[in-house]
Scaffold this motif. Structure first.
Motif, PDB file in Angstrom:
ATOM      1  N   PRO A   1      -2.354  -0.378   9.934  1.00  0.00           N
ATOM      2  CA  PRO A   1      -1.899  -0.554   8.498  1.00  0.00           C
ATOM      3  C   PRO A   1      -0.230  -1.121   8.277  1.00  0.00           C
TER       4      PRO A   1
ATOM      5  N   TYR B   1       0.031  -4.453   9.536  1.00  0.00           N
ATOM      6  CA  TYR B   1      -0.475  -5.507   8.945  1.00  0.00           C
ATOM      7  C   TYR B   1       0.518  -6.056   7.707  1.00  0.00           C
ATOM      8  N   VAL B   2       1.268  -5.065   7.075  1.00  0.00           N
ATOM      9  CA  VAL B   2       2.152  -5.383   6.068  1.00  0.00           C
ATOM     10  C   VAL B   2       3.391  -6.058   6.636  1.00  0.00           C
TER      11      VAL B   2
ATOM     12  N   GLN C   1       2.074  -9.754   7.484  1.00  0.00           N
ATOM     13  CA  GLN C   1       2.130 -10.634   6.098  1.00  0.00           C
ATOM     14  C   GLN C   1       3.585 -10.848   5.617  1.00  0.00           C
TER      15      GLN C   1
ATOM     16  N   ASN D   1       2.184  -3.206  -4.599  1.00  0.00           N
ATOM     17  CA  ASN D   1       0.949  -3.877  -4.128  1.00  0.00           C
ATOM     18  C   ASN D   1       1.116  -3.907  -2.444  1.00  0.00           C
ATOM     19  N   VAL D   2       2.286  -3.854  -2.045  1.00  0.00           N
ATOM     20  CA  VAL D   2       2.465  -3.609  -0.774  1.00  0.00           C
ATOM     21  C   VAL D   2       2.036  -2.419  -0.274  1.00  0.00           C
TER      22      VAL D   2
ATOM     23  N   ARG E   1       0.247  -0.324  -2.058  1.00  0.00           N
ATOM     24  CA  ARG E   1      -1.380  -0.092  -2.277  1.00  0.00           C
ATOM     25  C   ARG E   1      -2.107  -0.755  -0.971  1.00  0.00           C
ATOM     26  N   THR E   2      -1.685  -1.932  -0.540  1.00  0.00           N
ATOM     27  CA  THR E   2      -2.425  -2.664   0.730  1.00  0.00           C
ATOM     28  C   THR E   2      -2.330  -1.650   1.837  1.00  0.00           C
ATOM     29  N   HIS E   3      -1.049  -1.209   2.072  1.00  0.00           N
ATOM     30  CA  HIS E   3      -0.856  -0.224   3.308  1.00  0.00           C
ATOM     31  C   HIS E   3      -1.831   1.059   3.244  1.00  0.00           C
TER      32      HIS E   3
ATOM     33  N   GLN F   1      -4.639   1.242   1.325  1.00  0.00           N
ATOM     34  CA  GLN F   1      -6.055   0.861   1.559  1.00  0.00           C
ATOM     35  C   GLN F   1      -6.528   0.601   3.014  1.00  0.00           C
ATOM     36  N   ARG F   2      -5.493   0.166   3.848  1.00  0.00           N
ATOM     37  CA  ARG F   2      -5.639  -0.238   5.268  1.00  0.00           C
ATOM     38  C   ARG F   2      -5.515   1.300   5.757  1.00  0.00           C
TER      39      ARG F   2
ATOM     40  N   GLU G   1      -3.802   5.807  -6.790  1.00  0.00           N
ATOM     41  CA  GLU G   1      -3.729   4.665  -7.525  1.00  0.00           C
ATOM     42  C   GLU G   1      -3.078   4.891  -9.114  1.00  0.00           C
TER      43      GLU G   1
END
Length: 329
Positions: free
Chosen positions: A27, A30-31, A34, A262-263, A265-267, A269-270, A315
């Protein structure tokens, strides 16, 4: 000139994400990817754990196509076990294998692995040769200047490891005795890069925490690329900011609150997808403070984020942060 490791083309001056225990998982990688990391490594994996088929070690072998090029990093104190672990890790199909001769922590170094091998170069060379012979992949190494100030032997280490077939070397500008304290000293790294016998890429690591420092040290020390560790925790934007500064000499504006959210949140979720909700949420807690570092009056939100037991609650808190701070921005 592009930097090559085996047949991997890393572009002109690659920025690498350091392998960090309990941090550099898929996770987080991934960020970072990106945001411009050119190459990444798994968390370091115990050779003993891989051979025993320990679940935690096996899970660290998880790599995903979007992460490439990626290296699996292993450590250990037994040459035969390192050979066997290399064969197991090669089956996970990374782009390269990396050996950790730099970890200073007691559980590793005092068991004869990691940085402790700086005290026994002959064994380090034999171990490296065994790993090189056990895989078709390029092998790289990460190490330190030496065990302590009286034994800075990385110059010899670089020559001898190149002789047994490593394809790149990352040097952290501290000794094992320094741990992560004091200031990283890159002067020896520069000497190794200037050594006419050395023809593999040399990457510098330690204290790169701003675009200016990256640009200054690139010129001053002449390395082929840089590995960034702690400065990327909660701030994956460091990669894109350094690249922008290299290109333009100007600072990229820092991430907005919306971007941070956003980042983050992405982290999250992953993390939940990879580890399941319970572990995913728990392991994410160490990152919140870093993602929102420097934001005024954030303490209460941080406390709530760290205590939130479900994804929905996290969230909700992030949405509240967005509403409160985006207005102020």
């Amino acid at each position: 000139m592009s930097v090559q490791i085996g047949n991997i083309d890393l572009g002109e001056f690659p920025l690498l994400l350091a392998p960090m225990e309990d941090v550099s998982d898929p996770p987080f990688r991934y960020v970072c990817k990106q945001n411009g990391a050119d190459m990444m490594y798994t968390e370091f994996i115990s050779s003993e754990g891989l051979i025993r088929d320990a679940a935690k070690s096996r899970q660290k072998l998880d790599i995903f196509e979007y992460e490439r090029p990626i290296g699996i990093q292993i450590f250990g104190s037994d040459i035969d076990h390192m050979r066997e672990a290399t064969e197991i890790a090669t089956q996970a199909n990374p782009d390269l294998m990396d050996i950790n001769y730099g970890c200073p922590v007691k559980q590793v170094a005092c068991r004869g692995a990691g940085a402790s091998l700086l005290q026994d170069i002959d064994k380090m060379v034999a171990m490296t040769k065994a790993v090189v012979n056990a895989t078709h992949l390029p092998v790289t190494v990460k190490t330190r200047l030496g065990w302590d100030d009286t034994t800075k032997n990385v110059y010899e280490v670089a020559e001898r490891l190149q002789d047994v077939g490593i394809k790149a070397l990352t040097i952290h500008g501290r000794t094992r005795a320094q741990m992560y304290k004091g200031v990283a000293d890159w002067t020896l790294i520069r000497e190794i890069k200037k050594n006419p016998r050395i023809n593999i890429p040399i990457f510098g690591n330690g204290d790169i925490d701003s675009p200016e420092k990256a640009a200054d040290w690139r010129l001053e020390y002449g390395v082929d690329g840089m590995m960034i560790g702690r400065a990327a925790i909660g701030y994956p934007w460091i990669f894109r900011e350094i690249k922008h500064y290299f290109k333009t000499g100007e600072h990229l504006e820092g991430p907005t609150i919306a971007e941070r959210i956003n980042v983050c949140r992405t982290h999250l979720q992953r993390s939940v997808e990879w580890k399941g909700p319970k572990t995913g949420i728990f392991e994410m807690r160490r990152h919140y403070a870093s993602y929102f570092k420097g934001i005024e009056n954030f303490k209460e939100y941080r406390m709530r984020l760290v205590q939130a037991p479900t994804v929905d609650e996290v969230e909700d808190i992030l949405a509240e942060v967005h509403d409160n701070y985006a207005v102020m921005a």
